[in-house]
Motif scaffolding. Structure first.
Motif, PDB file in Angstrom:
ATOM      1  N   ILE A 226     -29.749 -25.341  45.029  1.00  0.00           N
ATOM      2  CA  ILE A 226     -30.835 -26.081  44.378  1.00  0.00           C
ATOM      3  C   ILE A 226     -30.270 -27.052  43.358  1.00  0.00           C
ATOM      4  O   ILE A 226     -30.637 -28.229  43.320  1.00  0.00           O
ATOM      5  CB  ILE A 226     -31.842 -25.110  43.725  1.00  0.00           C
ATOM      6  CG1 ILE A 226     -32.613 -24.345  44.817  1.00  0.00           C
ATOM      7  CG2 ILE A 226     -32.808 -25.850  42.801  1.00  0.00           C
ATOM      8  CD1 ILE A 226     -33.444 -23.187  44.290  1.00  0.00           C
ATOM      9  N   ARG A 227     -29.325 -26.574  42.541  1.00  0.00           N
ATOM     10  CA  ARG A 227     -28.693 -27.460  41.542  1.00  0.00           C
ATOM     11  C   ARG A 227     -27.990 -28.632  42.223  1.00  0.00           C
ATOM     12  O   ARG A 227     -28.067 -29.770  41.757  1.00  0.00           O
ATOM     13  CB  ARG A 227     -27.703 -26.679  40.679  1.00  0.00           C
ATOM     14  CG  ARG A 227     -28.348 -25.897  39.561  1.00  0.00           C
ATOM     15  CD  ARG A 227     -27.335 -25.365  38.552  1.00  0.00           C
ATOM     16  NE  ARG A 227     -26.320 -24.516  39.172  1.00  0.00           N
ATOM     17  CZ  ARG A 227     -26.474 -23.216  39.419  1.00  0.00           C
ATOM     18  NH1 ARG A 227     -27.586 -22.617  39.095  1.00  0.00           N
ATOM     19  NH2 ARG A 227     -25.522 -22.516  39.986  1.00  0.00           N
ATOM     20  N   ALA A 228     -27.303 -28.365  43.330  1.00  0.00           N
ATOM     21  CA  ALA A 228     -26.589 -29.428  44.038  1.00  0.00           C
ATOM     22  C   ALA A 228     -27.566 -30.471  44.582  1.00  0.00           C
ATOM     23  O   ALA A 228     -27.285 -31.671  44.539  1.00  0.00           O
ATOM     24  CB  ALA A 228     -25.753 -28.837  45.177  1.00  0.00           C
TER      25      ALA A 228
ATOM     26  N   GLY B   2     -35.580 -28.787  40.375  1.00  0.00           N
ATOM     27  CA  GLY B   2     -35.468 -27.619  41.237  1.00  0.00           C
ATOM     28  C   GLY B   2     -36.803 -27.255  41.855  1.00  0.00           C
ATOM     29  O   GLY B   2     -36.868 -26.789  42.994  1.00  0.00           O
ATOM     30  N   SER B   3     -37.866 -27.488  41.127  1.00  0.00           N
ATOM     31  CA  SER B   3     -39.200 -27.199  41.665  1.00  0.00           C
ATOM     32  C   SER B   3     -39.479 -28.035  42.907  1.00  0.00           C
ATOM     33  O   SER B   3     -40.081 -27.554  43.870  1.00  0.00           O
ATOM     34  CB  SER B   3     -40.273 -27.468  40.613  1.00  0.00           C
ATOM     35  OG  SER B   3     -40.184 -26.529  39.575  1.00  0.00           O
ATOM     36  N   GLU B   4     -39.051 -29.291  42.894  1.00  0.00           N
ATOM     37  CA  GLU B   4     -39.240 -30.147  44.076  1.00  0.00           C
ATOM     38  C   GLU B   4     -38.488 -29.590  45.278  1.00  0.00           C
ATOM     39  O   GLU B   4     -38.996 -29.611  46.391  1.00  0.00           O
ATOM     40  CB  GLU B   4     -38.759 -31.569  43.807  1.00  0.00           C
ATOM     41  CG  GLU B   4     -39.714 -32.418  43.028  1.00  0.00           C
ATOM     42  CD  GLU B   4     -39.247 -33.866  42.956  1.00  0.00           C
ATOM     43  OE1 GLU B   4     -38.321 -34.249  43.706  1.00  0.00           O
ATOM     44  OE2 GLU B   4     -39.823 -34.597  42.154  1.00  0.00           O
TER      45      GLU B   4
ATOM     46  N   ALA C 114     -38.776 -26.808  50.490  1.00  0.00           N
ATOM     47  CA  ALA C 114     -38.359 -25.688  51.341  1.00  0.00           C
ATOM     48  C   ALA C 114     -39.572 -24.893  51.809  1.00  0.00           C
ATOM     49  O   ALA C 114     -39.650 -24.495  52.975  1.00  0.00           O
ATOM     50  CB  ALA C 114     -37.380 -24.789  50.589  1.00  0.00           C
ATOM     51  N   LEU C 115     -40.525 -24.675  50.928  1.00  0.00           N
ATOM     52  CA  LEU C 115     -41.724 -23.938  51.308  1.00  0.00           C
ATOM     53  C   LEU C 115     -42.583 -24.716  52.298  1.00  0.00           C
ATOM     54  O   LEU C 115     -43.166 -24.131  53.215  1.00  0.00           O
ATOM     55  CB  LEU C 115     -42.537 -23.567  50.069  1.00  0.00           C
ATOM     56  CG  LEU C 115     -41.906 -22.476  49.207  1.00  0.00           C
ATOM     57  CD1 LEU C 115     -42.666 -22.324  47.897  1.00  0.00           C
ATOM     58  CD2 LEU C 115     -41.840 -21.163  49.955  1.00  0.00           C
TER      59      LEU C 115
END
Length: 84
Positions: free
Chosen positions: A16-18, A28-30, A35-36
């Motif tokens: 996520i950080r990458a 990270g929320s995006e 993904a969801l």
């Protein structure tokens, strides 16, 4: 927007950080929302196994013919980078 707390592995957190550090996502929320969305679309198309307990227990028969969300997300990210 509702808040949900989940636990993820260190590898997932690094991924996520990458994704954010690469500039493809603002937060990270995006990344998690994308993904969801991919998971939900794959689930509706019947591409995912309905037996995650069997996969987690090491029964690979539940996974035959289906793809995990991480694989689909990686494919999506690669395709997105090709078009930037």
């Amino acid at each position: 927007m509702p808040m949900v707390t989940v636990s993820i592995s260190p590898q997932q957190a690094a991924g996520i950080r990458a994704a954010v550090d690469s500039g493809l996502y603002a937060s990270g929320s995006e990344v998690v929302r994308e993904a969801l969305r991919l998971w939900d679309a794959a689930r509706r198309r019947g591409e995912l196994t309905e037996a995650p307990q069997a996969v987690n227990a090491g029964d690979n028969s539940a996974r035959r013919g289906s793809r995990c969300v991480a694989d689909m997300f990686a494919d999506y990210e690669a395709e997105k980078r090709r078009h930037v």
